[in-house]
Structures are given as structure tokens and as C-alpha cells.
Design a protein around this motif. Structure first.
Motif, mmCIF file in Angstrom:
data_model
loop_
_atom_site.group_PDB
_atom_site.id
_atom_site.type_symbol
_atom_site.label_atom_id
_atom_site.label_comp_id
_atom_site.label_asym_id
_atom_site.label_seq_id
_atom_site.Cartn_x
_atom_site.Cartn_y
_atom_site.Cartn_z
ATOM 1 N N SER A 1 0.647 4.118 -3.054
ATOM 2 C CA SER A 1 0.181 5.221 -2.856
ATOM 3 C C SER A 1 0.610 6.575 -3.055
ATOM 4 N N ALA B 1 -7.236 9.077 -2.664
ATOM 5 C CA ALA B 1 -6.003 7.933 -2.427
ATOM 6 C C ALA B 1 -7.106 8.010 -0.608
ATOM 7 N N VAL B 2 -7.386 8.790 -0.130
ATOM 8 C CA VAL B 2 -7.514 8.482 1.615
ATOM 9 C C VAL B 2 -8.612 7.494 1.939
ATOM 10 N N ALA C 1 -0.572 9.517 2.436
ATOM 11 C CA ALA C 1 -1.870 10.129 1.316
ATOM 12 C C ALA C 1 -2.182 11.852 2.845
ATOM 13 N N ARG D 1 -5.200 13.589 -4.249
ATOM 14 C CA ARG D 1 -5.120 13.167 -2.723
ATOM 15 C C ARG D 1 -6.448 11.868 -1.362
ATOM 16 N N GLY E 1 0.902 -1.267 0.065
ATOM 17 C CA GLY E 1 -0.044 0.287 0.056
ATOM 18 C C GLY E 1 0.704 1.164 0.115
ATOM 19 N N CYS E 2 1.880 1.386 0.926
ATOM 20 C CA CYS E 2 3.143 2.701 0.701
ATOM 21 C C CYS E 2 3.342 2.801 -0.500
ATOM 22 N N ALA F 1 -8.175 4.455 1.347
ATOM 23 C CA ALA F 1 -7.807 3.853 2.304
ATOM 24 C C ALA F 1 -8.349 3.281 3.477
ATOM 25 N N ILE G 1 -1.549 2.553 1.806
ATOM 26 C CA ILE G 1 -1.982 4.164 1.198
ATOM 27 C C ILE G 1 -2.257 5.321 2.510
ATOM 28 N N CYS G 2 -3.141 4.954 3.495
ATOM 29 C CA CYS G 2 -3.040 6.162 3.955
ATOM 30 C C CYS G 2 -2.365 6.774 5.131
ATOM 31 N N LEU H 1 -0.980 6.143 -6.720
ATOM 32 C CA LEU H 1 -3.194 6.423 -7.030
ATOM 33 C C LEU H 1 -3.227 8.257 -6.408
ATOM 34 N N MET H 2 -2.538 8.788 -5.393
ATOM 35 C CA MET H 2 -2.737 10.079 -5.469
ATOM 36 C C MET H 2 -2.068 10.863 -6.432
#
Length: 159
Positions: free
Chosen positions: A93, A105-106, A146, A102, A89-90, A109, A142-143, A96-97
Motif C-alpha cells: 500500500s 490506491a483506495v 490508504a 492516495r 496488501g499492507c 483496494a 491496501i485499504c 502504491l500510494m
């Protein structure tokens, strides 16, 4: 040879004001920024709670009345799949962003984390438990970047 320096005229805020008019305060109040940062970082707190959940989960799964037959290898997978999917996920991210922004993406997540928790809560099978842990870890991965990047445009330049 002497260097010729030319001073360029500079415009100030007071140049554009009508006499007697007060300048507008363009900076955000510090309290409002603190509220926004707190709301955004609640996701980080939730991620920390999710990371430590396996310490509570594994003793309950070992209990005789849990309905799960789990060995040490299964326990290891429950803990490690979360960490592995967090790494994935990292790494994703940033992509995705870049592609969607942003905020989406959040939202992705948080959706992954909520779905993961829902699966963990309603499951009675080991594979669905692993899927829930993987989704939660992926969402956390991801979170974290982001959310951190999302705070930058919210803050004042002078803080």
C-alpha cells in the motif's frame, strides 16, 4: 557579550483586511469533517465484515447440499489465504500510494474487494473461492493504511 535580539514584524490577518471587512473562516466545519471521516471509515467496517465471513462460510460449505467437497485443509486455506494476502496488501500500500497517490490506491483496494466478493458469490469451484478470498484480503491490506492516510489532509489543524 550580549546577544542582540531583533524582533521581526509579524503579519496578522487583520493587517490584510479592509476596514469593516470580516475575516474569512478558513477552517472546515466539524460536522463536515465527521461526515467525511464516516464515509471513509465505512471501508473499515466492510473490511471487518469480510474478515469474519469465514466463520459463516465454513459451516455452509460443510453442508451436504453446498456442492463443495471440502476437507479440513481446504477450510484452513480459505481462512488463511485471506490473512496472508492482507499482509501483502499492507506491505504494497505504501508503494502504491507513493507511485499513484492516495485516491487511486483506495480505488484499487475497493476494486479488489468488490471483485473478490463477486467471485465468492458466483463461484462453484474451490480455486475461484480461494482467488476471491485472496483478492478481498489484498484489497483490505491496501485499504486500511490508504484510508487512514487519506483522512489526514481532510481534518482541521485545531482538532
Amino acid at each position: 557579550m550580549e546577544a542582540v535580539t531583533q524582533e521581526l514584524p509579524t503579519a496578522t490577518l487583520s493587517d490584510s483586511l479592509v476596514p469593516g471587512q470580516k475575516p474569512e473562516n478558513k477552517s472546515r466545519p466539524i460536522f463536515a469533517q465527521a461526515i467525511m471521516a464516516t464515509l471513509v471509515y465505512i471501508t473499515a467496517i466492510c473490511n471487518g465484515l469480510t474478515s469474519g465471513y469465514s466463520a459463516v462460510l465454513l459451516p455452509q460449505l460443510r453442508a451436504n447440499n453446498s456442492g463443495f467437497e471440502i476437507n479440513e485443509e481446504g477450510e484452513s486455506w480459505i481462512v488463511s489465504i485471506y490473512i496472508g494476502s492482507t499482509s501483502v496488501g499492507c506491505l504494497l500500500s505504501g508503494v502504491l500510494m507513493h507511485l499513484w497517490g492516495r485516491k487511486p490506491a483506495v480505488q484499487i483496494a475497493v476494486s479488489c474487494v468488490c471483485t473478490g466478493w463477486l467471485l465468492i458469490a458466483i463461484t462453484s469451484t474451490y480455486p475461484v473461492m480461494l482467488l476471491g478470498r485472496a483478492l478481498g484480503g489484498f484489497g483490505k491490506g491496501i485499504c486500511t493504511p490508504a484510508v487512514t492516510v487519506s483522512l489526514e489532509p481532510m481534518q482541521s489543524k485545531h482538532l
